[in-house]
Write an enzyme that holds these catalytic residues in place. Structure first.
Site, short mmCIF file in Angstrom:
data_model
loop_
_atom_site.label_atom_id
_atom_site.label_comp_id
_atom_site.label_asym_id
_atom_site.label_seq_id
_atom_site.Cartn_x
_atom_site.Cartn_y
_atom_site.Cartn_z
CE LYS A 1 -3.35 -6.84 14.56
NZ LYS A 1 -2.60 -7.41 13.59
N GLY B 1 -10.75 -9.12 -1.31
CA GLY B 1 -9.99 -7.80 -0.53
C GLY B 1 -8.61 -8.06 -1.37
CB VAL B 2 -8.03 -6.23 -4.43
CG1 VAL B 2 -7.99 -7.50 -4.87
CG2 VAL B 2 -8.73 -5.20 -4.57
N GLY B 3 -6.62 -4.94 -1.15
CA GLY B 3 -6.00 -3.81 -0.41
C GLY B 3 -4.52 -3.92 -0.35
CB VAL C 1 -2.02 -8.61 1.78
CG1 VAL C 1 -1.22 -9.96 1.33
CG2 VAL C 1 -1.22 -7.94 2.89
#
Ligand code: NAD
Length: 350
Positions: free
Chosen positions: A80, A181-183, A185
């Site tokens: 990463k 979280g509605v980014g 994905v």
């Protein structure tokens, strides 16, 4: 800050610090394992509170990638990259070039792609400086491009498997599902869940992302501070990690936790805490492997979307085996998943 005695160092193979004064790039590339193939894992850009926090994140995320890639049966180890910068600050072409050169200098030991704070367009710029990059714009009918829709599909199928296992329901219709979280994905996941008839509660700290979802589908907006504790059937963490802790778990009402975020559990013991409360936890790196499955198909050659889909559809079966073993043995799902991943890596080492 200690590195060699760091609690998360585990058996990481190497840790690389990049400091490019001319572009301001400060990044860390953590290579956890190359036993099963090049260490693959996205690049995250985040405003870490300290260098130590960034190191910890890189170490934990790269180990998670090794386990994720092993369980998803991909020819990848785990790594990463993290770039220490605000995830909303503009990225200069020079900074992306410096990052590409840093990836290239590792000679293929690490393969990068997009994660939080990075995009398909960024990867296109990185590609001008290294071939060890995936998640590039799709060409023709070949698999590739933004991995998020595939991650969302895997999470959606995983939620259905967890609901079947814990709530004994064959459908998501009328179930209440909270999405943190509605980014990239989370927004795709909302659409799939809405199409399946679920009632959605959503929270995000980013107003633009929230508004985009609100205008597309009916959702109830909840304050970010309350979303984990919403009175719902399923909680889907799709923001950042460390959300399931000794402080948050006692207040969670959902019976199922299944979402995209990496490193949802703060510590291993939090898996046992969830099991003790009879909350079924879908291990994050098992359920969120859809994106890296797409990345792998893209990186290794011309695969079709159908091939990616067929592999993403294996995710719920893997989860079902873990859930069944957990229900028989009473052991937490995260421990079973970790053991399975470590067995696969040990077999690869032989
Ligand atoms: P993203 O940056 O596009 O979306 C994350 C969203 O979470 C943003 O809208 C952000 O504002 C929001 N957020 C951050 N903190 C929050 C909080 N406290 N409360 C509510 N919302 C908050 O990232 P993404 O690509 O959608 O990824 C989401 C998670 O899934 C990350 O943990 C990522 O590592 C993981 N993941 C992503 C992929 C992928 O294909 N993109 C694959 C595997 C895992």
């Amino acid at each position: 800050m200690s590195v060699f005695s760091h609690a998360e160092l585990d058996d990481h193979e190497s840790l690389h610090f990049i400091n490019d004064a001319s572009t301001g790039l400060r990044a860390i590339i953590a290579i956890h394992s190359t036993v099963l193939g090049p260490a693959a894992g996205g690049c995250r850009r985040w405003s870490y509170l300290s260098d130590a926090e960034a190191v910890t994140d890189a170490l934990r995320l790269s180990r998670g990638m090794t386990y994720k890639n092993a369980v998803a049966e991909l020819p990848f180890g785990g790594g990463k990259a993290v770039i220490l910068s605000s995830n909303t600050a503009p990225k200069s072409p020079q900074l992306l070039a410096a990052f590409g050169r840093a990836v290239d200098s590792l000679g293929g030991k690490y393969v990068t792609a997009e994660d939080v704070g990075m995009s398909v367009d960024d990867m296109r710029q990185v590609q001008q400086h290294t071939k060890f990059v995936s998640g590039l714009p799709q060409s023709g009918a070949n698999a590739g491009g933004d991995p998020s829709p595939w991650t969302a599909l895997g999470v959606y199928l995983g939620i259905a498997a967890a609901v079947k296992s814990r709530l004994e329901k064959d459908s998501l219709k009328d179930l209440k599902i909270a999405i943190q979280g509605v980014g990239h994905v989370g927004a795709h996941l909302c659409q799939l869940l809405h199409d399946a008839g679920a009632k959605l509660l959503v929270a995000d700290v980013n107003r633009d992302n929230l508004n985009a979802v609100k205008t597309a589908i009916p959702v109830e907006v909840v304050a970010p501070a309350n979303i984990l504790y919403a009175d719902v059937d399923v909680l889907a963490p799709c923001a950042l990690g460390n959300v399931l802790t000794s402080a948050t778990i006692p207040k969670i009402k959902a019976k199922v936790i299944a979402g995209a975020a990496n490193n949802q559990l703060s510590t291993l013991a939090d898996g046992a805490r969830l099991a003790a409360r009879k909350i079924l936890y879908a291990p994050d790196y098992v359920i969120n492997a859809g994106g890296i499955i797409s990345v792998s198909h893209e990186y290794y050659g011309a695969s079709s979307e159908d091939q990616v889909r067929a592999d993403v559809e294996k995710i719920p079966h893997r989860l079902q085996s873990i859930f069944a073993e957990s229900s028989e043995s009473g052991r937490p799902t995260n421990e079973l998943a970790d053991e399975y991943a470590r067995r696969l890596i040990a077999a690869g080492r032989k």
